[in-house]
Design an enzyme around this catalytic site. Sequence first.
Site, PDB file in Angstrom:
ATOM      1  CG  ASP A   9     -12.170  -5.910  -0.427  1.00  0.00           C
ATOM      2  OD1 ASP A   9     -11.528  -6.003  -1.047  1.00  0.00           O
ATOM      3  OD2 ASP A   9     -11.737  -6.404   1.168  1.00  0.00           O
ATOM      4  CG  HIS A 239      -2.470  -8.173  -1.623  1.00  0.00           C
ATOM      5  ND1 HIS A 239      -1.198  -9.848  -1.721  1.00  0.00           N
ATOM      6  CD2 HIS A 239      -1.779  -8.214  -1.307  1.00  0.00           C
ATOM      7  CE1 HIS A 239      -0.703  -9.516  -1.072  1.00  0.00           C
ATOM      8  NE2 HIS A 239      -1.096  -8.558  -0.531  1.00  0.00           N
TER       9      HIS A 239
HETATM   10  C1  BDR Z   1      -6.648  -9.403  -0.237  1.00  0.00           C
HETATM   11  O1  BDR Z   1      -6.670  -8.832   1.040  1.00  0.00           O
HETATM   12  C2  BDR Z   1      -6.987  -7.575   0.712  1.00  0.00           C
HETATM   13  O2  BDR Z   1      -6.175  -6.599   2.534  1.00  0.00           O
HETATM   14  C3  BDR Z   1      -6.555  -6.636  -0.526  1.00  0.00           C
HETATM   15  O3  BDR Z   1      -7.294  -6.168  -0.468  1.00  0.00           O
HETATM   16  C4  BDR Z   1      -6.114  -8.374  -1.544  1.00  0.00           C
HETATM   17  O4  BDR Z   1      -7.680  -8.133  -2.189  1.00  0.00           O
HETATM   18  C5  BDR Z   1      -4.543  -9.549   0.261  1.00  0.00           C
HETATM   19  O5  BDR Z   1      -4.576 -10.913   0.808  1.00  0.00           O
HETATM   20 CA    CA Z   2      -9.132  -6.560  -1.869  1.00  0.00          CA
END
Ligand code: BDR
Ligand code: CA
Length: 306
Positions: A9, A239
């Site tokens: 995403d 992340h």
């Molecule tokens: C996840 O949530 C999204 O905002 C980031 O891209 C990552 O995949 C972290 O909690």
């Molecule tokens: Ca993400």
Amino acid sequence: MVKLIIDTDPGIDDAMAIFYAAAAPDIELLGLTTIFGNVTTKIATRNALRLLEAVDLELPVAEGAAAPLSLPPFAPSAQVHGAEGFGDIPAATPKGQPVAEEAADFLIRMAREHKGELVLCPIGPLTNIALAIQRDPDFARNVKSIVIMGGSLREGGNITPHAEANIYHDPHAADVVFAAGARLVMVGLDVTHRILCTPDDFASIAGQSPELGGMLQEMSAFYLAFYETVGKLDGCSLHDPAAVIACTHPDLFEVETLPMRVSCSGETSGATLEAEVGTRKPTAVCIHVDAPAVKSLFLKRLALLP
Ligand code: BDR
Ligand code: CA
């Protein structure tokens, strides 16, 4: 060499993960599938095409579900990633188009064609993966593994006190995935909160990779500013790159092997919880990480890009 599909995403840290995968000599990227979360699914598709064009890779992008399995759609996380997903970088129209096949069907076909070899790395809500599992009883067996960026065992949440954002945005889908019997790895906040990148790190990436590293540095300013608003002054979490790195370097992560389930209602909705032993195949839940090694791999490989 890991044959990889990233379900994404994009998203600032998604862009970092995709650029990392493009640069990594031990990853054969086979395509991207898109999902809502940081942005709408339509914008995710546009951004995914744009990222592949930036790294000069002609690969299929399959558009995914527009809404969670059971919950009504959520507003995109514009406060974290910007209205168009890349912070302050304005929207740009890619030259390419997504493939006609929808994401879940594309994943089913690729898992069959690369039976036992395909590693799937979802770095957004798990809707497309759950749909593939529901549509094809062999899907969970056909994939080699599913390395999920999402969840939290003991770290608490980042979107609510209990839930990590990707799981929160489709808890029913996440529960389908944890119950599917596939070989699962959960790269959640327990480890990603330990891997931080500072403005100096992004400046060093941009110094060595002016074009693409420069693009990440520009995006990261928005992401870092968000982290500051929530009192995190020592950098932003890697992340999504952490999950991609876990696909090729599992040795950098320590896991606890536990059956997992997801709370789908009430104030704990989206929380990833230990399920009763024997009720589902266990997931390898990452609980410790060699953060300096993950970060150094990230910095070293992004520096290979133009
Ligand atoms: C996840 O949530 C999204 O905002 C980031 O891209 C990552 O995949 C972290 O909690
Ligand atoms: Ca993400």
